[in-house]
Write a protein that holds these residues in place. Structure first.
Motif, PDB file in Angstrom:
ATOM      1  N   VAL A  29       0.709  -1.105   0.183  1.00  0.00           N
ATOM      2  CA  VAL A  29      -0.150   0.263  -0.047  1.00  0.00           C
ATOM      3  C   VAL A  29       0.859   1.123  -0.024  1.00  0.00           C
ATOM      4  O   VAL A  29       0.262   2.388  -0.517  1.00  0.00           O
ATOM      5  CB  VAL A  29      -1.167   0.086   1.767  1.00  0.00           C
ATOM      6  CG1 VAL A  29      -1.870   1.120   1.186  1.00  0.00           C
ATOM      7  CG2 VAL A  29      -2.100  -1.482   1.392  1.00  0.00           C
ATOM      8  N   PHE A  30       1.842   1.303   0.453  1.00  0.00           N
ATOM      9  CA  PHE A  30       3.280   2.710   0.777  1.00  0.00           C
ATOM     10  C   PHE A  30       3.228   3.254  -0.845  1.00  0.00           C
ATOM     11  O   PHE A  30       3.396   4.096  -0.725  1.00  0.00           O
ATOM     12  CB  PHE A  30       4.307   2.255   1.310  1.00  0.00           C
ATOM     13  CG  PHE A  30       3.913   2.175   2.997  1.00  0.00           C
ATOM     14  CD1 PHE A  30       3.425   3.234   3.609  1.00  0.00           C
ATOM     15  CD2 PHE A  30       4.660   1.419   3.666  1.00  0.00           C
ATOM     16  CE1 PHE A  30       3.832   4.075   4.923  1.00  0.00           C
ATOM     17  CE2 PHE A  30       4.502   1.870   5.207  1.00  0.00           C
ATOM     18  CZ  PHE A  30       4.340   3.150   5.713  1.00  0.00           C
ATOM     19  N   PRO A  31       3.679   1.994  -1.619  1.00  0.00           N
ATOM     20  CA  PRO A  31       3.634   2.758  -3.196  1.00  0.00           C
ATOM     21  C   PRO A  31       2.802   3.649  -3.512  1.00  0.00           C
ATOM     22  O   PRO A  31       3.116   4.210  -4.982  1.00  0.00           O
ATOM     23  CB  PRO A  31       4.214   1.545  -4.009  1.00  0.00           C
ATOM     24  CG  PRO A  31       4.944   1.090  -2.704  1.00  0.00           C
ATOM     25  CD  PRO A  31       3.694   0.800  -1.572  1.00  0.00           C
ATOM     26  N   ILE A  32       1.426   3.361  -2.968  1.00  0.00           N
ATOM     27  CA  ILE A  32       0.280   3.855  -3.791  1.00  0.00           C
ATOM     28  C   ILE A  32      -0.745   4.970  -3.349  1.00  0.00           C
ATOM     29  O   ILE A  32      -0.554   6.047  -2.561  1.00  0.00           O
ATOM     30  CB  ILE A  32      -1.233   3.000  -3.600  1.00  0.00           C
ATOM     31  CG1 ILE A  32      -0.511   1.926  -4.930  1.00  0.00           C
ATOM     32  CG2 ILE A  32      -2.528   3.081  -4.102  1.00  0.00           C
ATOM     33  CD1 ILE A  32      -1.238   0.080  -4.386  1.00  0.00           C
ATOM     34  N   GLY A  33      -0.220   6.342  -4.070  1.00  0.00           N
ATOM     35  CA  GLY A  33      -0.951   7.708  -4.269  1.00  0.00           C
ATOM     36  C   GLY A  33      -2.603   8.142  -3.299  1.00  0.00           C
ATOM     37  O   GLY A  33      -3.466   6.506  -3.929  1.00  0.00           O
ATOM     38  N   GLY A  34      -2.961   9.216  -3.463  1.00  0.00           N
ATOM     39  CA  GLY A  34      -4.181   9.278  -2.812  1.00  0.00           C
ATOM     40  C   GLY A  34      -5.472   8.858  -3.419  1.00  0.00           C
ATOM     41  O   GLY A  34      -6.079   8.564  -3.100  1.00  0.00           O
ATOM     42  N   ALA A  35      -4.792   9.572  -4.543  1.00  0.00           N
ATOM     43  CA  ALA A  35      -5.727   9.151  -5.016  1.00  0.00           C
ATOM     44  C   ALA A  35      -6.627   7.666  -5.743  1.00  0.00           C
ATOM     45  O   ALA A  35      -7.856   7.856  -5.912  1.00  0.00           O
ATOM     46  CB  ALA A  35      -5.592  10.358  -7.083  1.00  0.00           C
ATOM     47  N   ASP A  36      -5.681   6.996  -5.788  1.00  0.00           N
ATOM     48  CA  ASP A  36      -5.801   5.748  -5.841  1.00  0.00           C
ATOM     49  C   ASP A  36      -6.413   4.908  -4.657  1.00  0.00           C
ATOM     50  O   ASP A  36      -6.534   3.717  -4.951  1.00  0.00           O
ATOM     51  CB  ASP A  36      -4.686   4.844  -6.604  1.00  0.00           C
ATOM     52  CG  ASP A  36      -3.783   5.044  -8.052  1.00  0.00           C
ATOM     53  OD1 ASP A  36      -5.224   5.216  -8.428  1.00  0.00           O
ATOM     54  OD2 ASP A  36      -3.240   4.932  -8.811  1.00  0.00           O
TER      55      ASP A  36
END
Length: 186
Positions: A86-93
């Motif tokens: 989850v850390f590599p995923i940005g807020g919009a996703d």
């Protein structure tokens, strides 16, 4: 019973992964953690290594004469993998990831149903897993992106503006997010 043993290991891995991943997602959405995607060279290699370690520890937990050491190691590695997923995923996703994590919890519940021999838990867990997977696919389709692109591209890191304005009073800087007309309508 090998089916119950495998289901227990599978449910533990998926449940731990989704629990820790959900905590990271919550931290990102509440701005406790940075919304920006965490990217560094070799992150896919790290995730592949963690996945292989989960498989190895799970296999050893099912076949070792002292399974608890391997079980706890599998639990720790599953937690690390959940965070690194989850850390590599940005807020919009994040909505897509949350839907995917929700489907994982359904799979964990279904696996627990196999361990307990509870048909209602198997059926309800399977329904939650299937509906979460369908929702994830529909959300990706609506964004014209694949699930692999969402999970591995690191897109969607919101860049909120920081401001020192707090209603005319001086104080700590707060996060200000721009809201469009479409956002307000939703």
């Amino acid at each position: 019973d090998p089916t119950a043993l495998f289901s227990g290991v599978f449910g533990t891995v998926i449940g731990t992964l989704s629990f820790v991943g959900s905590l990271v997602a919550c931290g990102k959405l509440t701005a406790i953690l940075s919304e920006k995607p965490l990217q560094f060279p070799g992150i896919q290699v790290l995730n592949a290594t963690l996945f292989a370690a989960i498989l190895g520890c799970g296999g050893m937990a099912m076949n070792s004469p002292d399974p608890m050491i391997w079980f706890y190691a599998m639990l720790a590695v599953s937690a690390a993998f959940g965070a690194m997923l989850v850390f590599p995923i940005g807020g919009a996703d994040m909505p897509v990831v949350i839907s995917l994590l929700n489907s994982f919890t359904g799979l964990a519940a279904a696996a627990t149903g196999f361990v307990l021999g509870n048909n209602a838990l198997i059926i309800s867990g399977t329904l939650v897993g299937a509906s979460g997977t369908l929702l994830t696919q529909l959300m990706c389709k609506a964004m014209n992106r694949s699930i692999a692109n969402v999970l591995f591209a690191g897109f969607g890191g919101g860049q909120p503006a920081a401001t020192g304005a707090s209603g005319g009073k001086s104080g700590p800087a707060r996060i200000v997010r721009e809201v469009t007309v479409d956002d307000a309508a939703m």
